[in-house]
Design an enzyme around this catalytic site. Sequence first.
Site, PDB file in Angstrom:
ATOM      1  N   MET A  16       5.601 -39.099  -9.852  1.00  0.00           N
ATOM      2  CA  MET A  16       5.608 -38.817 -11.285  1.00  0.00           C
ATOM      3  C   MET A  16       5.418 -40.091 -12.104  1.00  0.00           C
ATOM      4  SD  MET A  16       5.763 -35.607 -11.492  1.00  0.00           S
ATOM      5  CE  MET A  16       6.221 -35.115 -13.140  1.00  0.00           C
ATOM      6  N   THR A  37      12.026 -50.709  -5.383  1.00  0.00           N
ATOM      7  CA  THR A  37      11.323 -51.376  -4.284  1.00  0.00           C
ATOM      8  C   THR A  37      10.028 -51.973  -4.842  1.00  0.00           C
ATOM      9  OG1 THR A  37      12.222 -49.694  -2.822  1.00  0.00           O
ATOM     10  CG2 THR A  37      10.410 -51.001  -1.938  1.00  0.00           C
ATOM     11  N   SER A 131       7.029 -31.041 -16.572  1.00  0.00           N
ATOM     12  CA  SER A 131       6.511 -30.164 -15.513  1.00  0.00           C
ATOM     13  C   SER A 131       5.018 -30.358 -15.356  1.00  0.00           C
ATOM     14  CB  SER A 131       6.787 -28.702 -15.837  1.00  0.00           C
ATOM     15  OG  SER A 131       6.154 -27.881 -14.863  1.00  0.00           O
ATOM     16  N   LYS A 185      13.821 -26.915 -19.123  1.00  0.00           N
ATOM     17  CA  LYS A 185      13.084 -27.234 -17.889  1.00  0.00           C
ATOM     18  C   LYS A 185      13.702 -26.509 -16.692  1.00  0.00           C
ATOM     19  CE  LYS A 185      10.246 -29.028 -14.941  1.00  0.00           C
ATOM     20  NZ  LYS A 185      10.743 -29.624 -13.784  1.00  0.00           N
ATOM     21  N   ASN A 189      11.879 -23.725 -14.246  1.00  0.00           N
ATOM     22  CA  ASN A 189      11.843 -23.724 -12.781  1.00  0.00           C
ATOM     23  C   ASN A 189      12.379 -22.418 -12.203  1.00  0.00           C
ATOM     24  OD1 ASN A 189      11.069 -26.355 -13.282  1.00  0.00           O
ATOM     25  ND2 ASN A 189      12.213 -27.187 -11.558  1.00  0.00           N
ATOM     26  N   TYR A 193      10.367 -19.967  -9.649  1.00  0.00           N
ATOM     27  CA  TYR A 193      10.841 -19.382  -8.382  1.00  0.00           C
ATOM     28  C   TYR A 193      10.505 -17.883  -8.334  1.00  0.00           C
ATOM     29  CZ  TYR A 193      13.955 -23.082  -6.462  1.00  0.00           C
ATOM     30  OH  TYR A 193      14.472 -24.209  -5.894  1.00  0.00           O
TER      31      TYR A 193
HETATM   32  N1  LIG Z   1       7.202 -34.664  -7.750  1.00  0.00           N
HETATM   33  C1  LIG Z   1       6.991 -33.694  -8.631  1.00  0.00           C
HETATM   34  O1  LIG Z   1       6.017 -32.932  -8.552  1.00  0.00           O
HETATM   35  C2  LIG Z   1       7.943 -33.509  -9.781  1.00  0.00           C
HETATM   36  C3  LIG Z   1       7.634 -32.589 -10.793  1.00  0.00           C
HETATM   37  C4  LIG Z   1       8.479 -32.468 -11.899  1.00  0.00           C
HETATM   38  C5  LIG Z   1       9.628 -33.226 -11.961  1.00  0.00           C
HETATM   39  N2  LIG Z   1       9.932 -34.101 -10.947  1.00  0.00           N
HETATM   40  C6  LIG Z   1      11.147 -34.896 -11.085  1.00  0.00           C
HETATM   41  O2  LIG Z   1      10.774 -36.190 -11.532  1.00  0.00           O
HETATM   42  C7  LIG Z   1      11.640 -37.187 -10.957  1.00  0.00           C
HETATM   43  C8  LIG Z   1      10.800 -38.179 -10.151  1.00  0.00           C
HETATM   44  O3  LIG Z   1      10.136 -37.449  -9.131  1.00  0.00           O
HETATM   45  P1  LIG Z   1       9.189 -38.156  -8.052  1.00  0.00           P
HETATM   46  O4  LIG Z   1       8.719 -37.069  -7.141  1.00  0.00           O
HETATM   47  O5  LIG Z   1       8.201 -39.005  -8.738  1.00  0.00           O
HETATM   48  O6  LIG Z   1      10.173 -39.167  -7.310  1.00  0.00           O
HETATM   49  P2  LIG Z   1      11.358 -38.844  -6.247  1.00  0.00           P
HETATM   50  O7  LIG Z   1      10.748 -38.693  -4.898  1.00  0.00           O
HETATM   51  O8  LIG Z   1      12.207 -37.737  -6.756  1.00  0.00           O
HETATM   52  O9  LIG Z   1      12.208 -40.193  -6.299  1.00  0.00           O
HETATM   53  C9  LIG Z   1      11.678 -41.412  -5.796  1.00  0.00           C
HETATM   54  C10 LIG Z   1      11.860 -42.511  -6.808  1.00  0.00           C
HETATM   55  O10 LIG Z   1      13.253 -42.680  -7.111  1.00  0.00           O
HETATM   56  C11 LIG Z   1      13.593 -44.061  -6.910  1.00  0.00           C
HETATM   57  N3  LIG Z   1      15.003 -44.180  -6.524  1.00  0.00           N
HETATM   58  C12 LIG Z   1      15.678 -43.434  -5.632  1.00  0.00           C
HETATM   59  N4  LIG Z   1      16.966 -43.842  -5.579  1.00  0.00           N
HETATM   60  C13 LIG Z   1      17.099 -44.863  -6.451  1.00  0.00           C
HETATM   61  C14 LIG Z   1      18.184 -45.686  -6.861  1.00  0.00           C
HETATM   62  N5  LIG Z   1      19.397 -45.532  -6.344  1.00  0.00           N
HETATM   63  N6  LIG Z   1      17.953 -46.636  -7.803  1.00  0.00           N
HETATM   64  C15 LIG Z   1      16.722 -46.786  -8.337  1.00  0.00           C
HETATM   65  N7  LIG Z   1      15.658 -46.028  -8.002  1.00  0.00           N
HETATM   66  C16 LIG Z   1      15.838 -45.084  -7.074  1.00  0.00           C
HETATM   67  C17 LIG Z   1      12.675 -44.487  -5.800  1.00  0.00           C
HETATM   68  O11 LIG Z   1      12.622 -45.882  -5.737  1.00  0.00           O
HETATM   69  P3  LIG Z   1      12.281 -46.618  -4.330  1.00  0.00           P
HETATM   70  O12 LIG Z   1      10.802 -46.619  -4.235  1.00  0.00           O
HETATM   71  O13 LIG Z   1      12.867 -47.949  -4.486  1.00  0.00           O
HETATM   72  O14 LIG Z   1      12.929 -45.818  -3.227  1.00  0.00           O
HETATM   73  C18 LIG Z   1      11.372 -43.848  -6.275  1.00  0.00           C
HETATM   74  O15 LIG Z   1      10.785 -44.567  -7.333  1.00  0.00           O
HETATM   75  C19 LIG Z   1      12.652 -36.401 -10.126  1.00  0.00           C
HETATM   76  O16 LIG Z   1      13.767 -36.098 -10.902  1.00  0.00           O
HETATM   77  C20 LIG Z   1      11.915 -35.125  -9.793  1.00  0.00           C
HETATM   78  O17 LIG Z   1      12.801 -34.058  -9.505  1.00  0.00           O
HETATM   79  C21 LIG Z   1       9.105 -34.267  -9.878  1.00  0.00           C
END
Ligand SMILES: NC(=O)c1ccc[n+]([C@@H]2O[C@H](COP(=O)([O-])OP(=O)(O)OC[C@H]3O[C@@H](n4cnc5c(N)ncnc54)[C@H](OP(=O)(O)O)[C@@H]3O)[C@@H](O)[C@H]2O)c1
Length: 470
Positions: A16, A37, A131, A185, A189, A193
């Site tokens: 994202m 990271t 979203s 939001k 979701n 579902y």
């Molecule tokens: N993916 C989708 O399609 C989607 C759609 C809508 C909403 N979302 C929401 O948007 C948000 C981001 O989603 P995403 O899929 O891009 O990422 P994610 O897989 O949910 O999270 C990974 C990210 O979080 C960081 N992170 C994890 N633990 C951490 C900590 N303790 N301190 C600092 N950073 C930390 C990771 O950093 P490192 O690289 O250092 O591990 C990485 O940048 C989430 O809340 C997700 O639910 C996602």
Amino acid sequence: MSSEESEFGIIGMAVMGQNLALNVEESGYQVSVYNRTGSKTKEFKQQRASDRDIVATYELEDFVSSLERPRKILILVKAGDPVDMVIDQLLPLMEEGDIIIDGGNSHFQDTNRRVEKVEEEGLYYLGTGVSGGEYGALHGPSIMPGGHPEAYEEVSDILRSAAAQTPEGPTCEYLGPRSAGHYVKMVHNGIEYAVMQSIAEAYWAMENLLELNHEEMADRFEEWNRPLEAYLMEITVEILRREDEKMGRPLLQMILDTAKQKGTGKWTSRSALDLGVPTPTITAAVDARLLSSRKDQRGRLSELYETGNSGVYDGFGEDLEDALYLSIVTAYAQGLDLLTVASHEYDYSLDLQDVARIWKDGCIIRSDLLDPISESYSDSELDTLLASKKFRDDYRDGLNSLQKVVSAISKTNLICPALSASLNYFNSLTSERLPANMIQAQRDYFGAHTYQRVDEEGTFHTEWQDIKNV
Ligand SMILES: NC(=O)c1ccc[n+]([C@@H]2O[C@H](COP(=O)([O-])OP(=O)(O)OC[C@H]3O[C@@H](n4cnc5c(N)ncnc54)[C@H](OP(=O)(O)O)[C@@H]3O)[C@@H](O)[C@H]2O)c1
């Protein structure tokens, strides 16, 4: 690296964060990025962002000081504790008036807690649902912001230019105070579902009762989707057409039938139960995923029982289209009903016309269906979509098909929990009388919980049994 200060900052360089950074930059803003990271930030800057006005930073202090004031920082890290950890690290580095935007799938109660904490420090916190997945983040998501309206004004131009653009405007609108954005939001979701489960049930009936092949199923979904333009139907068509390169057969056949979940559907059902709002199609979808995850048990039990697949009748395919359509409409009806009650309960003052409008594009539940839904809510007295003129006609036209489809599937060992939950929801909500008189009598019988009568005001209790002689 630019010498100017950036107008926007993003923390979290996973799916994202990367795509939204590119999107916001594309809209004309200089963006600073940071990730725990550093190697991911470096890779992003060297590859996808190499020729972009995106400033890569590797220390949080450098990130914060690279931003113009008031600082506008969007957090897109894993939902839950990581968000609190990032806030704790940010607060000492930020100043009064700065704005933190949480764009992740945070639970609305966590957002309420974080708003309080951040505002105590003189900063602002905008809980903002985003979203649209990877594609939406890059090309224009649906953005659901909530929080302090003054803070929203500061970021409105940036968020609105990053959102999907529709003839009615960008799919980003201020929704209400505190956790309003994350609540909306979450319900988005929940609807997602329910729609996914309804589609899965239609696919299952097509495959097993109509015995269509994947191409034929794709063709049907494509045709059914013409008036809907629903994203989830579009991807269903593509999924059905995709071949597994390894096996040379439909990829869908090679995918294990156990559905996972991250929890937002469950949150919706739980919140609905807490608020006393029925959302049975959403809950059926959550249960269906749970049941699917019992793969071993299902395998063992399937050997103990035998049932036939003989429910199909002439015209089943046509009825299935209407049944699916009504189940999808019912999913939206339940979600919007939940938003109506939650808005009242939590003082969000949600405008459901706006909510439907910003779901119209950029998000997973986007569909042309959102146009009549939005229009229906121009009537401020509307308490359920079932009462709106447009959907009243649709229910009248399609109800018989939904009944026949549920009945036919129920005669087999196939499943239709979402379709049947939608039917029962409709039947319950449109029945002037329900068997709840029996429930009240039973409650009064064993617990002296009292009941009300149909012919007289007041509260009544009956001595149902002669306790002394029992
Ligand atoms: N993916 C989708 O399609 C989607 C759609 C809508 C909403 N979302 C929401 O948007 C948000 C981001 O989603 P995403 O899929 O891009 O990422 P994610 O897989 O949910 O999270 C990974 C990210 O979080 C960081 N992170 C994890 N633990 C951490 C900590 N303790 N301190 C600092 N950073 C930390 C990771 O950093 P490192 O690289 O250092 O591990 C990485 O940048 C989430 O809340 C997700 O639910 C996602």
